[in-house]
Design a protein around this motif. Structure first.
Motif, PDB file in Angstrom:
ATOM      1  N   SER A  24       0.830  -1.203   0.000  1.00  0.00           N
ATOM      2  CA  SER A  24       0.000   0.000   0.000  1.00  0.00           C
ATOM      3  C   SER A  24       0.868   1.258   0.000  1.00  0.00           C
ATOM      4  CB  SER A  24      -0.913  -0.005   1.229  1.00  0.00           C
ATOM      5  OG  SER A  24      -1.623   1.203   1.311  1.00  0.00           O
ATOM      6  N   SER A  27       2.557   1.654  -3.354  1.00  0.00           N
ATOM      7  CA  SER A  27       1.592   2.105  -4.353  1.00  0.00           C
ATOM      8  C   SER A  27       1.342   3.608  -4.234  1.00  0.00           C
ATOM      9  CB  SER A  27       0.282   1.335  -4.181  1.00  0.00           C
ATOM     10  OG  SER A  27      -0.696   1.834  -5.057  1.00  0.00           O
ATOM     11  N   GLN A  28       1.188   4.086  -3.005  1.00  0.00           N
ATOM     12  CA  GLN A  28       0.974   5.524  -2.786  1.00  0.00           C
ATOM     13  C   GLN A  28       2.182   6.328  -3.246  1.00  0.00           C
ATOM     14  OE1 GLN A  28       0.178   5.698   1.384  1.00  0.00           O
ATOM     15  NE2 GLN A  28      -1.990   5.153   1.172  1.00  0.00           N
ATOM     16  N   GLN A  29       3.371   5.848  -2.916  1.00  0.00           N
ATOM     17  CA  GLN A  29       4.583   6.571  -3.291  1.00  0.00           C
ATOM     18  C   GLN A  29       4.781   6.570  -4.806  1.00  0.00           C
ATOM     19  OE1 GLN A  29       7.538   4.618  -0.891  1.00  0.00           O
ATOM     20  NE2 GLN A  29       7.146   5.943   0.876  1.00  0.00           N
ATOM     21  N   ILE A  30       4.475   5.467  -5.444  1.00  0.00           N
ATOM     22  CA  ILE A  30       4.608   5.403  -6.902  1.00  0.00           C
ATOM     23  C   ILE A  30       3.588   6.332  -7.557  1.00  0.00           C
ATOM     24  CG2 ILE A  30       4.241   3.905  -8.910  1.00  0.00           C
ATOM     25  CD1 ILE A  30       5.583   1.663  -7.257  1.00  0.00           C
ATOM     26  N   SER A  31       2.364   6.369  -7.034  1.00  0.00           N
ATOM     27  CA  SER A  31       1.349   7.283  -7.575  1.00  0.00           C
ATOM     28  C   SER A  31       1.801   8.729  -7.442  1.00  0.00           C
ATOM     29  CB  SER A  31       0.024   7.093  -6.846  1.00  0.00           C
ATOM     30  OG  SER A  31      -0.508   5.821  -7.094  1.00  0.00           O
ATOM     31  N   GLN A  32       2.329   9.074  -6.269  1.00  0.00           N
ATOM     32  CA  GLN A  32       2.804  10.443  -6.060  1.00  0.00           C
ATOM     33  C   GLN A  32       3.971  10.751  -7.002  1.00  0.00           C
ATOM     34  OE1 GLN A  32       4.029  11.312  -2.059  1.00  0.00           O
ATOM     35  NE2 GLN A  32       4.682  13.379  -2.558  1.00  0.00           N
ATOM     36  N   VAL A  34       4.620   9.409  -9.935  1.00  0.00           N
ATOM     37  CA  VAL A  34       4.126   9.543 -11.312  1.00  0.00           C
ATOM     38  C   VAL A  34       3.476  10.912 -11.508  1.00  0.00           C
ATOM     39  CG1 VAL A  34       2.389   8.685 -12.940  1.00  0.00           C
ATOM     40  CG2 VAL A  34       3.888   7.077 -11.752  1.00  0.00           C
ATOM     41  N   ARG A  35       2.684  11.359 -10.521  1.00  0.00           N
ATOM     42  CA  ARG A  35       2.062  12.687 -10.625  1.00  0.00           C
ATOM     43  C   ARG A  35       3.117  13.785 -10.702  1.00  0.00           C
ATOM     44  NH1 ARG A  35      -1.630  10.344  -7.043  1.00  0.00           N
ATOM     45  NH2 ARG A  35      -0.556  11.204  -5.234  1.00  0.00           N
ATOM     46  N   GLU A  36       4.155  13.687  -9.880  1.00  0.00           N
ATOM     47  CA  GLU A  36       5.227  14.690  -9.899  1.00  0.00           C
ATOM     48  C   GLU A  36       5.973  14.681 -11.232  1.00  0.00           C
ATOM     49  OE1 GLU A  36       7.593  13.829  -6.465  1.00  0.00           O
ATOM     50  OE2 GLU A  36       6.080  14.582  -5.074  1.00  0.00           O
TER      51      GLU A  36
END
Length: 141
Positions: A24, A27-32, A34-36
């Motif tokens: 989890s 996943s959160q860190q990868i999402s952040q 990718v957004r950056e």
């Protein structure tokens, strides 16, 4: 890049996170991340778009200057027929000067377009490669 935080138990010793919590968090860190990276790519492409616009405008200016030079050469031909040598010689000098301006604008336009290529967001690509290398290095630990 987000830092990896390690949970601690109440006694101050590191706690063992469950696999679900680790997945989890990853996943959160990868999402952040990718957004950056997407924001960085957008900013870089905006900058390159401005350079393409400036280069295109300079090429347009070169076209206008070349057209004005053509008009000056036309006026020089008319003056050559109608008047003596000094009139058309002056028009040729003006036309030659305008062609020099057109050449300078074309060179500046080409330089600006060259600075905007390749159109790929190079800084973002380099940043993503660094991120992948960091993730691989942490995975080996």
């Amino acid at each position: 890049m987000p830092t990896l935080e390690r949970a601690e138990r109440r006694d101050g010793h590191p706690a063992e996170d469950s696999v679900g919590e680790l997945v989890s968090r990853a996943s959160q860190q990868i999402s952040q991340l990718v957004r950056e990276e997407m924001r960085l790519a957008q900013a870089e492409m905006t900058q390159k778009g401005k350079r393409f616009g400036l280069g295109g405008g300079l090429f347009g200016g070169a076209g206008v200057a070349a057209f004005v030079a053509f008009l000056a050469f036309t006026a020089a031909a008319i003056a050559a027929v109608a008047l003596a040598l000094p009139g058309w010689a002056a028009a040729l000098i003006v036309g030659g000067g305008l062609l020099l301006v057109a050449g300078l604008l074309a060179l500046l336009g080409r330089t600006e377009i060259g600075r905007a290529t390749p159109a790929a967001p190079k800084q973002t690509i380099d940043s993503v490669k660094d991120d992948v290398a960091e993730v691989k290095a942490r995975a080996r630990r």
